[in-house]
Design an enzyme around this catalytic site. Structure first.
Site, short mmCIF file in Angstrom:
data_model
loop_
_atom_site.label_atom_id
_atom_site.label_comp_id
_atom_site.label_asym_id
_atom_site.label_seq_id
_atom_site.Cartn_x
_atom_site.Cartn_y
_atom_site.Cartn_z
N LYS A 163 0.78 -1.17 0.20
CA LYS A 163 -0.13 0.18 -0.01
C LYS A 163 0.90 1.40 0.11
O LYS A 163 2.02 1.21 -0.07
CB LYS A 163 -1.01 -0.13 1.20
CG LYS A 163 -1.80 -1.48 1.23
CD LYS A 163 -2.77 -1.61 0.15
CE LYS A 163 -3.23 -2.91 0.05
NZ LYS A 163 -3.89 -3.48 1.14
C1 LIG Z 1 -4.88 -4.60 1.56
C2 LIG Z 1 -6.27 -4.54 1.72
C3 LIG Z 1 -7.15 -4.81 2.75
C4 LIG Z 1 -6.80 -5.45 3.99
O1 LIG Z 1 -5.56 -4.89 4.39
P1 LIG Z 1 -4.59 -5.67 5.50
O2 LIG Z 1 -3.79 -4.63 6.20
O3 LIG Z 1 -3.79 -6.47 4.54
O4 LIG Z 1 -5.31 -6.61 6.53
C5 LIG Z 1 -8.66 -4.76 2.64
N1 LIG Z 1 -9.15 -4.10 1.62
C6 LIG Z 1 -8.60 -3.91 0.56
C7 LIG Z 1 -9.11 -3.58 -0.92
C8 LIG Z 1 -7.16 -4.22 0.48
O5 LIG Z 1 -6.32 -3.80 -0.84
#
Ligand SMILES: *Cc1c(COP(=O)(O)O)cnc(C)c1O
Length: 384
Positions: free
Chosen positions: A189
């Protein structure tokens, strides 16, 4: 195709960028009094809340746990229906299942790939309690229409902005528009804390519930206690979880946040080059941006004409050239677990059609000029 790959080394589709300042921030915590949840978590929460313009922020061990917390705070319980997008990571719907709720998938817009407000409205029933729009690829969903639908039907909006830290909707940063907004700090991210997530909100009530949910449902706050046995006393008032973020994670996250704007502008430079280079390729659709939004560009997705190209062959050709492509996402209800729950294929025809034709190219702020050029060369070589 020539046997010589375009690159010798594998280029991933996403990657964190960690520098000496980030490392020093973590070292400072390791030699301090706190390694688990302490002052750094509070500082990080404040910094994120300030950045997005929200009153409160509650950090969690990961984004999925944060979504679970938001579903709890929203009061989602057994049999409650929650409308979300099928074209997302499974976490956007799983968080509803954790609360014994029922995810309802509403189809997407074929241009932006975001959940279509008209489809949301069609799925509202007496059991609907919340909407979880996903700001897909970093482009905010149609939040104004979604919040308006929610107001009319008395629903809670939990925005999955895992892709959209720093994105803007109608002049406002994502994070204070919906009732609760979730950001993820997974390494692919925009910024990372290793694992990590956060909910931002303007509601004190949600804030209190999230804080308590994150730590077993326990409170020590004198005003909230039902009894008082003495200074050692605390109460577990509902079943919560251990979803706390550590100070180690928070220090990394806070140091990374200082670089967010720079990361986003680097992503945008790469996007410009991609768009210019791919705009005129026949059978290839570059990403479409709604005029209401400024994307923070988590993902760059090309849509390819399935009558001209075979996606599996294309995908393998990129991998053979050491270009780490991906597909975001397999519609959630295609997953065997969801199929066992009774969801049937054909529910969201637009999402299913989009799924057949998309491919995600590498995009991350530490990409070198040569990396970007390699991707461009590969696209022209493979998609011609
Ligand atoms: C990465 C992601 C999540 C979950 O986040 P984590 O920190 O990996 O638990 C939820 N929704 C979307 C769309 C994501 O890309």
């Amino acid at each position: 195709m020539s046997s010589q790959p375009i690159r010798d080394t594998f280029l991933p589709y996403g990657r964190q960028k960690i520098d000496d300042k980030d490392i020093q921030a973590v070292i400072d915590v390791l030699t301090s009094d706190y390694v688990t949840t302490g002052p750094e978590v509070v500082h990080f929460e404040q910094a994120v809340a300030d950045y997005v313009g929200a009153k409160y922020a509650v950090a969690f061990s990961n984004g999925t746990a944060a979504l679970h917390g938001a579903c709890f705070a929203a009061g989602i319980g057994k049999g409650d229906e929650v409308i979300t997008s099928p074209l997302t990571f499974v976490a956007s719907a799983n968080c509803v299942l954790y609360q014994q709720g029922v995810p309802i998938f509403a189809d997407i817009d074929p241009q932006t790939y975001n959940i279509d407000p008209v489809q949301i409205e069609k799925h509202i029933t007496k059991r609907t309690t919340a909407i979880i729009p996903v700001d897909f690829t970093g482009q905010p969903a149609e939040l104004e229409q979604i919040c308006e639908i929610a107001r009319r039907h008395n629903l809670v909006v939990i925005e999955d902005a895992a892709h959209a830290l720093g994105a803007v909707y109608r002049g406002e940063r994502v994070g204070s528009i919906s009732d609760m907004t979730m950001f993820s700090f997974h390494p692919v991210k925009h910024i990372t804390s290793g694992e990590g997530g956060i909910i931002t909100t303007n509601s004190e009530d949600y804030y209190q519930k999230l804080i308590q949910f994150r730590s077993h449902g326990i409170t020590r706050s004198r005003e909230q206690l039902e009894n008082d046995h003495g200074p050692w006393y605390y109460e577990m008032q509902f079943l919560g979880f251990n979803y706390r973020m550590s100070d180690i994670q928070a220090a990394l996250g806070r140091s990374q946040l200082n670089k967010l704007d720079e990361f986003i502008s680097k992503r945008k430079q790469i996007i410009e080059l991609y768009n210019q280079s791919f705009r005129d390729i026949t059978g290839v659709q570059i990403p479409v941006q709604s005029s209401n939004t400024v994307s923070s560009w988590h993902l760059y997705i090309l849509r390819i004409d399935s009558t001209k190209f075979d996606r599996r062959e294309i995908f393998n050709a990129f991998l053979d050239n050491n270009i780490g492509v991906n597909v975001h996402y397999i519609p959630v209800y295609f997953q065997p677990y969801y199929q066992q729950l009774g969801y049937e294929k054909g529910l969201c025809p637009v999402a299913e059609e989009v799924y057949q034709t998309i491919i995600t190219l590498p995009l991350f702020p530490s990409m070198a000029e040569k990396d970007v050029q390699d991707v461009i060369t590969a696209v022209h070589h493979i998609l011609n």
